[in-house]
Scaffold this motif. Structure first.
Motif, PDB file in Angstrom:
ATOM      1  N   HIS A  75     -15.876 -19.230   8.590  1.00 30.68           N
ATOM      2  CA  HIS A  75     -14.976 -18.819   7.506  1.00 30.68           C
ATOM      3  C   HIS A  75     -13.539 -19.311   7.706  1.00 30.68           C
ATOM      4  CE1 HIS A  75     -15.796 -15.174  10.139  1.00 30.68           C
ATOM      5  NE2 HIS A  75     -14.836 -15.851  10.680  1.00 30.68           N
ATOM      6  N   GLU A 111     -12.048 -11.630   9.851  1.00 31.98           N
ATOM      7  CA  GLU A 111     -11.853 -12.948  10.438  1.00 31.98           C
ATOM      8  C   GLU A 111     -12.475 -13.071  11.829  1.00 31.98           C
ATOM      9  OE1 GLU A 111      -7.709 -13.832  10.292  1.00 31.98           O
ATOM     10  OE2 GLU A 111      -7.621 -13.513   8.122  1.00 31.98           O
ATOM     11  N   ARG A 136      -1.013 -13.352  15.329  1.00 35.65           N
ATOM     12  CA  ARG A 136       0.145 -12.618  15.866  1.00 35.65           C
ATOM     13  C   ARG A 136      -0.297 -11.251  16.392  1.00 35.65           C
ATOM     14  NH1 ARG A 136       1.235 -16.558  15.906  1.00 35.65           N
ATOM     15  NH2 ARG A 136       2.874 -17.886  15.066  1.00 35.65           N
ATOM     16  N   PRO A 182      -8.333 -18.642  11.146  1.00 37.54           N
ATOM     17  CA  PRO A 182      -7.857 -17.264  11.080  1.00 37.54           C
ATOM     18  C   PRO A 182      -6.418 -17.217  10.558  1.00 37.54           C
ATOM     19  CG  PRO A 182      -7.905 -18.018  13.349  1.00 37.54           C
ATOM     20  CD  PRO A 182      -8.531 -19.089  12.525  1.00 37.54           C
ATOM     21  N   SER A 183      -6.079 -16.098   9.960  1.00 36.53           N
ATOM     22  CA  SER A 183      -4.737 -15.978   9.386  1.00 36.53           C
ATOM     23  C   SER A 183      -3.700 -15.829  10.495  1.00 36.53           C
ATOM     24  CB  SER A 183      -4.682 -14.752   8.481  1.00 36.53           C
ATOM     25  OG  SER A 183      -4.851 -13.587   9.279  1.00 36.53           O
ATOM     26  N   ARG A 184      -2.471 -16.183  10.118  1.00 39.93           N
ATOM     27  CA  ARG A 184      -1.337 -16.048  11.019  1.00 39.93           C
ATOM     28  C   ARG A 184      -1.170 -14.590  11.470  1.00 39.93           C
ATOM     29  NH1 ARG A 184       3.598 -18.570  12.208  1.00 39.93           N
ATOM     30  NH2 ARG A 184       5.232 -17.007  12.328  1.00 39.93           N
ATOM     31  N   GLN A 185      -1.407 -13.684  10.530  1.00 33.00           N
ATOM     32  CA  GLN A 185      -1.257 -12.259  10.841  1.00 33.00           C
ATOM     33  C   GLN A 185      -2.213 -11.834  11.962  1.00 33.00           C
ATOM     34  OE1 GLN A 185      -1.898  -9.480   7.538  1.00 33.00           O
ATOM     35  NE2 GLN A 185      -2.611  -8.006   9.069  1.00 33.00           N
ATOM     36  N   SER A 186      -3.463 -12.290  11.889  1.00 35.10           N
ATOM     37  CA  SER A 186      -4.435 -11.939  12.920  1.00 35.10           C
ATOM     38  C   SER A 186      -4.034 -12.507  14.264  1.00 35.10           C
ATOM     39  CB  SER A 186      -5.817 -12.470  12.552  1.00 35.10           C
ATOM     40  OG  SER A 186      -6.289 -11.819  11.410  1.00 35.10           O
ATOM     41  N   ARG A 245      -7.319  -9.083  11.343  1.00 36.71           N
ATOM     42  CA  ARG A 245      -8.201  -8.764  10.228  1.00 36.71           C
ATOM     43  C   ARG A 245      -9.655  -8.802  10.681  1.00 36.71           C
ATOM     44  NH1 ARG A 245      -4.981 -12.517   6.188  1.00 36.71           N
ATOM     45  NH2 ARG A 245      -3.188 -11.162   5.843  1.00 36.71           N
ATOM     46  N   ARG A 265      -3.494  -5.255  13.201  1.00 36.65           N
ATOM     47  CA  ARG A 265      -3.008  -6.409  12.437  1.00 36.65           C
ATOM     48  C   ARG A 265      -4.088  -7.491  12.378  1.00 36.65           C
ATOM     49  NH1 ARG A 265       1.069  -6.434   9.277  1.00 36.65           N
ATOM     50  NH2 ARG A 265       1.837  -8.487   9.903  1.00 36.65           N
TER      51      ARG A 265
END
Lengths: 420, 189
Positions: free
Chosen positions: A20, A205, A29, A23-27, A202, A200
């Motif tokens: 998928h 992810e 961090r 991964p997002s930046r938020q994950s 996700r 934080r």
């Protein structure tokens, strides 16, 4: 990632690296700060616990007993902790629960320092640690996939090193200027930012199958089958022996050096010991991202050889030099080995166990062996230092480390998958 | 563990001297001064209260007992009770030097065969528990810093404390003392 698209690392694992996207930046961090606060939360549970209990009028016999209870529990929980993470549907919830348990353990120790409560808290802490330690690598693997794991582990080790350094300074100052009890209250407080950082990340992810080291989703075998798969892998056994030898040679060095510093440098002993603890962690924070990159470019074996070459050199230098400041400077070398091993232990285990679905079981087995190695070598080194003098103990540890180097040189295969 | 009970009937003090089996030369002193009004914590046997500090047991008589767990109880009823207004527990207390520097913390108290306290084991140095050493300090060289009694003062320099031989289980203890005050206390056994 030089060399094109990810390919199956071995014939028995089909391709399933990152279903998928990135991964997002938020994950990412979130994972950064989770490893940071994880470094914080473990510091107070080390040798400082004995200091705190002594300040609470505990006798030395009781302190020894409660520390043994904790050590035995820590050994016993390692493998079950790995199994829990391999079975977990949500690595994040498992890690969160484990952090909450560690925080609760610190709070119990601070608030209620009687034998039964502290013994219970030690067991709780051992269980939490056994779950959360493999969970960090599992979440990393599930988040970034196998091809980016080396760099991610380098970043994890950087944040863990910074967390350890900050915790040692904050908690050390807390214990020195305030009270021993405050150290455990502050430790309990660290659980909150750790859990906040974890949340934080996700959930969606984190690829659960990848986090377990499975190559496709449905793959699951029971624990005994998993153990038998892992223990038949020659590279895994050799790697365990190497890391155990490293740990046997490494674990007693800091206590021995600390004790030497107290004798040698009266006025500055506390500051120098603090430096001997904190500075190597800063070295770890500086070098571990480079270790992660190098592990991909030149492979795992050269780095492992470097770490196991530095360790006996460090032990031998301790035996030769005996001034207070040289001891601290030599201790800086610890940061180099720790940076390499902080990245390579989970990375090589992932290399070896990927495709089995038992990545965390393998981490648990390794954790138990590391614990056993320290449990054997700390008293042994103490005995040698008492009987034949500290330099003899340093020489013995140097020999043990050199043995680890020889085993690496002669037996350890390169585990880097072909596509890296 | 073997235990010897020492009784000082006149002071109604019962002191349990627990001698570690593998280390007969020194032991942990635990006093069970249940008559003493100010020691609430003495109910917990492991919290060794050192209330006999200020009254020396005048005539002590030792008799062997097999069971170390039972707290001593059966003292002869004595009309003269002593209220230890000025006694205070020392275990866990911080120790500072006469110069006011932080030196360490009392982790144990050592007594000789007659039950007389010889030395305190003080954990000196260390950061976060790393690098601390246990040294024995002659009992006469320790006193409370003030009326608050939360800190002990040792009449020795920090250098002397750091250089002192380490206390190790199973080996004879060598206590350091202030030679200027005379009466060196060597080998607490």
């Amino acid at each position: 990632m030089p060399g094109g698209a990810p390919e199956p690392p071995s014939p028995d694992s089909s391709e399933n690296e990152k279903p998928h996207g990135a991964p997002s930046r938020q994950s990412l961090r979130g994972l950064d700060w989770f490893t940071f606060f994880l470094g914080d939360i473990q510091t107070g549970f080390g040798p400082f616990l004995a200091v705190y209990l002594a300040s609470q009028k505990w006798t030395q016999t009781d302190i020894g007993l409660v520390l043994s209870v904790g050590s035995i529990a820590a050994l016993a929980f390692q493998v079950p902790g790995g199994v829990v993470i391999d079975r977990a549907r949500s690595e994040r919830k498992a890690a969160g629960g484990a952090i909450a348990a560690i925080g609760a353990s610190a709070f119990i120790i601070a608030a209620w320092p009687v034998f039964a409560a502290v013994a219970f808290a030690r067991v709780l802490h051992a269980a939490g640690t056994a779950v959360v330690a493999p969970a960090v690598a599992a979440i990393s693997l599930g988040l970034v996939g196998r091809h980016a794991l080396a760099t991610r582990l380098g970043r994890n080790a950087r944040f863990a090193g910074m967390g350890n350094a900050v915790a040692a300074l904050v908690l050390g100052a807390c214990g020195y200027f305030w009270s021993a009890q405050a150290v455990f209250f502050v430790t309990a407080m660290f659980a909150f930012p750790a859990i906040a950082a974890l949340w934080r990340i996700r959930e969606a992810e984190v690829d659960v199958a990848a986090a377990h080291g499975a190559s496709d989703a449905g793959q699951e075998t029971n624990v005994l089958a998993g153990l038998s798969i892992l223990l038949r892998k020659r590279a895994f056994l050799i790697f365990i022996i190497i890391i155990a030898l490293f740990q046997m040679a490494n674990a007693p060095l800091l206590p021995l050096v600390g004790s030497e510093l107290t004798t040698r440098a009266t006025r500055w002993a506390v500051a120098l010991i603090a430096a001997a603890i904190v500075l190597p962690q800063i070295v770890v924070a500086l070098f571990s991202p480079a270790v992660g990159r190098l592990a991909r470019r030149i492979g795992r074996r050269p780095l492992l050889l470097a770490a196991l070459c530095v360790l006996p050199m460090r032990a031998a230098l301790f035996a030769v030099f005996d001034g207070a400041v040289p001891l601290v400077v030599i201790q800086l070398l610890d940061g180099l080995s720790a940076a390499v091993l902080g990245v390579l232990i989970p990375l090589v285990i992932a290399d070896i166990s990927f495709g089995t679905g038992h990545f965390n079981l393998a981490q648990g087995v390794m954790g138990m062996c590391i614990g056993l190695a320290a449990a054997v070598s700390l008293p042994a080194a103490g005995f040698i230092a008492d009987t034949f003098g500290t330099p003899s103990a340093f020489v013995c540890l140097a020999v043990t480390g050199a043995l680890g180097f020889i085993v690496t040189l002669t037996l350890m295969p390169e585990t880097r998958p072909k596509e890296e | 563990l073997t235990a010897r009970r020492l009784r000082a009937p006149r002071a109604r003090q019962q002191i349990e001297l627990l001698v570690l089996e593998r280390d007969a030369s020194w032991g942990i002193l635990q006093s069970n001064d249940r008559d003493c009004v100010m020691r609430a914590s003495s109910k917990i046997l492991r919290a060794a209260a050192m209330a006999f500090l200020l009254i020396a047991p005048a005539s002590t008589r030792a008799d062997e007992r097999a069971n170390p767990q039972t707290p001593t109880q059966t003292s002869v009823a004595q009309p003269d009770l002593t209220v230890l207004w000025r006694a205070e527990s020392v275990l866990g207390k911080a120790v500072i030097t006469t110069a006011g520097e932080h030196a360490g913390r009392v982790v144990d108290v050592l007594a000789d065969g007659s039950g007389a306290v010889q030395a305190a084991v003080v954990e000196v140095g260390g950061f976060l528990g790393v690098g601390s050493r246990r040294v024995a300090i002659a009992w006469k060289d320790l006193h409370f810093a003030s009326e608050k009694r939360d800190t002990l003062v040792v009449e020795l320099s920090r250098e002397r404390l750091s250089e002192a031989p380490e206390v190790k289980t199973g080996e004879p203890v060598v206590a350091i003392s202030n030679a200027a005050k005379g009466r060196g206390a060597e080998g607490a056994n």
